[in-house]
Write an enzyme that holds these catalytic residues in place. Structure first.
Site, short mmCIF file in Angstrom:
data_model
loop_
_atom_site.label_atom_id
_atom_site.label_comp_id
_atom_site.label_asym_id
_atom_site.label_seq_id
_atom_site.Cartn_x
_atom_site.Cartn_y
_atom_site.Cartn_z
CD GLU A 114 10.26 13.75 10.42
OE1 GLU A 114 9.12 13.32 10.64
OE2 GLU A 114 11.14 13.08 9.86
CD GLN A 158 5.13 17.83 5.05
OE1 GLN A 158 4.15 17.29 5.55
NE2 GLN A 158 6.26 17.98 5.70
N GLY A 178 6.98 5.63 7.77
CA GLY A 178 6.18 6.85 7.71
C GLY A 178 6.39 7.66 8.97
CB SER A 179 4.50 10.44 10.43
OG SER A 179 3.24 9.83 10.56
CB CYS A 197 13.43 9.60 7.34
SG CYS A 197 14.45 8.48 6.39
CD GLU A 251 13.12 1.11 9.89
OE1 GLU A 251 13.82 2.07 10.27
OE2 GLU A 251 13.31 -0.05 10.28
N GLY A 253 2.99 5.54 12.86
CA GLY A 253 3.68 4.33 13.34
C GLY A 253 3.16 3.89 14.70
CE LYS A 274 -2.01 3.48 2.32
NZ LYS A 274 -1.75 4.47 1.28
P1 NAD Z 1 2.54 9.03 6.98
O1 NAD Z 1 2.72 8.41 8.31
O2 NAD Z 1 1.53 10.10 6.83
O3 NAD Z 1 2.14 7.93 5.89
C1 NAD Z 1 2.95 6.78 5.66
C2 NAD Z 1 2.08 5.69 5.04
O4 NAD Z 1 1.12 5.26 6.03
C3 NAD Z 1 1.25 6.17 3.83
O5 NAD Z 1 1.17 5.13 2.88
C4 NAD Z 1 -0.10 6.44 4.46
O6 NAD Z 1 -1.16 6.40 3.51
C5 NAD Z 1 -0.20 5.32 5.48
N1 NAD Z 1 -1.15 5.56 6.57
C6 NAD Z 1 -1.64 6.74 7.00
N2 NAD Z 1 -2.50 6.54 8.04
C7 NAD Z 1 -2.53 5.21 8.26
C8 NAD Z 1 -3.21 4.38 9.21
N3 NAD Z 1 -4.03 4.89 10.10
N4 NAD Z 1 -2.98 3.05 9.16
C9 NAD Z 1 -2.12 2.52 8.26
N5 NAD Z 1 -1.47 3.25 7.33
C10 NAD Z 1 -1.67 4.58 7.33
O7 NAD Z 1 3.98 9.53 6.52
P2 NAD Z 1 4.38 10.32 5.18
O8 NAD Z 1 3.94 11.74 5.32
O9 NAD Z 1 3.93 9.56 3.98
O10 NAD Z 1 5.97 10.23 5.23
C11 NAD Z 1 6.77 11.13 5.94
C12 NAD Z 1 7.28 10.50 7.21
O11 NAD Z 1 7.94 9.28 6.92
C13 NAD Z 1 8.28 11.36 7.94
O12 NAD Z 1 7.99 11.36 9.31
C14 NAD Z 1 9.60 10.66 7.68
O13 NAD Z 1 10.60 10.88 8.64
C15 NAD Z 1 9.17 9.24 7.64
N6 NAD Z 1 10.14 8.41 6.94
C16 NAD Z 1 10.92 7.57 7.69
C17 NAD Z 1 11.90 6.79 7.07
C18 NAD Z 1 12.76 5.85 7.88
O14 NAD Z 1 13.27 4.90 7.30
N7 NAD Z 1 12.93 6.06 9.18
C19 NAD Z 1 12.07 6.87 5.69
C20 NAD Z 1 11.26 7.74 4.96
C21 NAD Z 1 10.29 8.51 5.60
#
Ligand code: NAD
Length: 496
Positions: A385, A331, A228-229, A284, A250, A233, A175
């Site tokens: 962040e 954003q 993701g965020s 990230c 992550e 997470g 996804k």
């Molecule tokens: P996000 O958390 O908004 O979304 C990440 C993914 O989760 C998307 O596919 C989103 O549709 C999905 N999602 C959203 N709500 C959900 C839910 N309730 N249940 C399951 N899935 C859901 O993050 P983003 O804005 O897409 O990405 C930016 C973030 O990702 C930043 O915080 C960045 O630091 C982090 N990031 C971390 C790494 C790492 O390896 N540590 C790498 C890249 C990005």
């Protein structure tokens, strides 16, 4: 004619059950409609998970070196298509073409690394404490993996998860983020064209709250691999906890470059500009804090700002562009809000701080490269962040103080130090509690054969990439083979 893209389930490209679609637009110019994508629901997720579960027994039975052959072929296909895939990525995500090529290259590198892993997947043999007994440990596949990925590395991150999952013998439902579905489709097409059997990889596009949540909730999903965020997470972890569903997270970072008084200053400025403003700060591992020794603070700040001011901001497709747009309006608003918070907290806007909205910028989401000086370590802008082109410069008076400031955040992804003193560099290597550390380069630039991930609120103890990622996508099985022909009790049961 704007193309319409579908989900991929059991080897077929299919519409969402509801036939609903969402739009994906170019963040550098929102008049450019990239395509329509399936706006899926829990029902679509259910179909994909069932397909993955049905494909699992045959896939796990396929010898790992043969599974590796599929990955080699996928890597070759990605190599052939690299330029077109990179162009699609820049168009839907905004990062400059040079960086988009790098994103695809990560997927190629991961394909070949994990293909080779098909001939290793090493376990261990060890002596037994008893005679005529043989001990070993092997990795076993787990089942269906729910893969949830962000938009900032739209091909690299899916590849970091799906290739190791496949080599371990698992099957997957991906996804991707709603801002970057085309890159995910390009990735899945490469796997399809490499002949990966139906159901082994599946793709469902749609919103996090619908598709992502349904994937996490589904009881046939054995592993959730999420990037993701930190806020999302935490939700994923909370949902996985009651059933002890395996999950690797992550998440966010608040990465730091320490610049000591003996640093090669031009080199440090090069690193700071690249680390802070590469991918418009939307990595990230972006270098969002510079902790600079007071003896070189003013000199560094002046040169850092001069270089950042001269960055060419614009559409990433243009060869001269050095910094692209922000991913979307939400954003952009969030970054501008952080800039306001910084001002209210008393930090000084040394450079930038404004949206770019005129001329060529008027149809996209752009913000000036921004530098805050006089930042205090406890300010929110130094703690949270921001995920945009905003760098905070703090001052310190010793290595010890730099390390204290650097470690004083709730994240633990990446850190770096600029110094010519090897002794001080090694002290920082030892003392920084981050998953990644660099000496004399910025906080970005990870290589796929080293473990990737972070401590504290950045992760939950797993690592991606390298061999470490195999621990996410497999379980260990310890095997004892007694060939003595009699009952031999283990030492713990002898009672002496
Ligand atoms: P996000 O958390 O908004 O979304 C990440 C993914 O989760 C998307 O596919 C989103 O549709 C999905 N999602 C959203 N709500 C959900 C839910 N309730 N249940 C399951 N899935 C859901 O993050 P983003 O804005 O897409 O990405 C930016 C973030 O990702 C930043 O915080 C960045 O630091 C982090 N990031 C971390 C790494 C790492 O390896 N540590 C790498 C890249 C990005």
């Amino acid at each position: 004619m704007v193309p319409s893209y579908k989900n991929f389930i059991a080897g077929q490209w299919v519409d969402a059950v509801s036939h609903a679609r969402f739009e994906n637009r170019n963040p550098a110019d929102t008049r450019d409609l990239v395509g329509f994508f399936a706006d899926s629901s829990a029902e679509d997720v259910g179909r994909a998970v069932r397909a993955a579960a049905q494909a699992f027994p045959a896939w796990r039975a396929c010898p790992a070196p043969l599974r590796g052959e599929f990955l080699y072929r996928t890597g070759e296909i990605l190599k052939q298509r690299k330029e077109q895939i990179a162009r699609d990525m820049t168009r839907e995500m905004g990062k400059i073409l040079l960086e988009a090529r790098g994103d695809v290259q990560e997927a190629i590198d991961m394909a070949f690394w994990m293909a080779g892993e098909g001939r290793r997947l090493y376990g261990k043999t060890t002596p037994s404490e008893l005679p005529n007994k043989f001990n070993m440990s092997v990795r076993m596949p787990v089942g269906v993996c729910g893969i949830i990925t962000p938009w900032n590395f739209p091909m690299a991150i899916p590849s970091w998860k799906i290739f190791p999952a496949l080599i371990c013998g698992d099957t997957c439902v991906l996804k991707p983020a709603t801002d970057t579905p085309l890159s995910a489709i390009n990735f899945i097409k490469a796997l399809e064209d490499a002949g990966v059997p139906p159901g082994v990889v599946n793709l469902i596009t749609g919103k996090g709250a619908d598709v992502g949540a349904a994937l996490v909730d589904h009881d046939q999903v054995q592993i959730v691999s999420f990037t993701g965020s930190t806020a999302t997470g935490r939700e994923v972890a909370t949902k996985c906890a009651p059933s002890f569903k395996k999950h690797n997270l992550e998440m966010g970072g608040k990465n730091v470059i320490m610049i000591l008084d003996d640093a090669e200053l031009n080199l440090a400025v090069d690193g700071a500009v690249w680390g802070a403003f590469g991918t418009s700060g939307q990595r990230c591992t972006a270098s969002s804090r510079m902790v600079v020794h007071k003896k070189v603070y003013r000199e560094f700040l002046k040169e850092f700002a001069r270089r950042a001011r001269n960055l060419s901001v614009g559409n990433g497709m243009k060869p001269r562009t050095e910094m692209g747009p922000i991913i979307n309006q939400k954003q952009k608003d969030s970054i501008l809000n952080w800039i306001d918070i910084g001002k209210k907290e008393g930090a000084t806007i040394y450079l930038g701080g404004r949206p770019l909205e005129k001329g060529n910028y008027r149809h996209g989401f752009f913000i000036e490269p921004t530098i805050f000086s006089d930042v205090h370590p406890q300010m929110q802008i130094a703690q949270e962040e921001i995920f945009g082109p905003v760098a905070n410069v703090l001052s310190c008076s010793s290595l010890e103080e730099a390390i204290e400031i650097a470690n004083g955040v709730r994240y633990g992804l990446s850190a770096s130090i600029y110094t010519r003193d090897v002794n001080r560099a090694f002290v920082a290597v030892r003392e920084m509690y981050t998953g990644i550390f660099y000496v004399n380069s910025p906080t970005i630039g990870a290589e796929i054969h080293l473990p990737f991930g972070g401590t504290k609120n950045t992760g939950n103890g797993h690592r991606e990439a390298a061999e470490a990622t195999l621990d996410v996508f497999s379980e260990w099985k310890a095997i004892y083979i007694d060939y003595s022909g009699r009952l031999q009790r283990a030492q713990i049961d002898v009672g002496e």
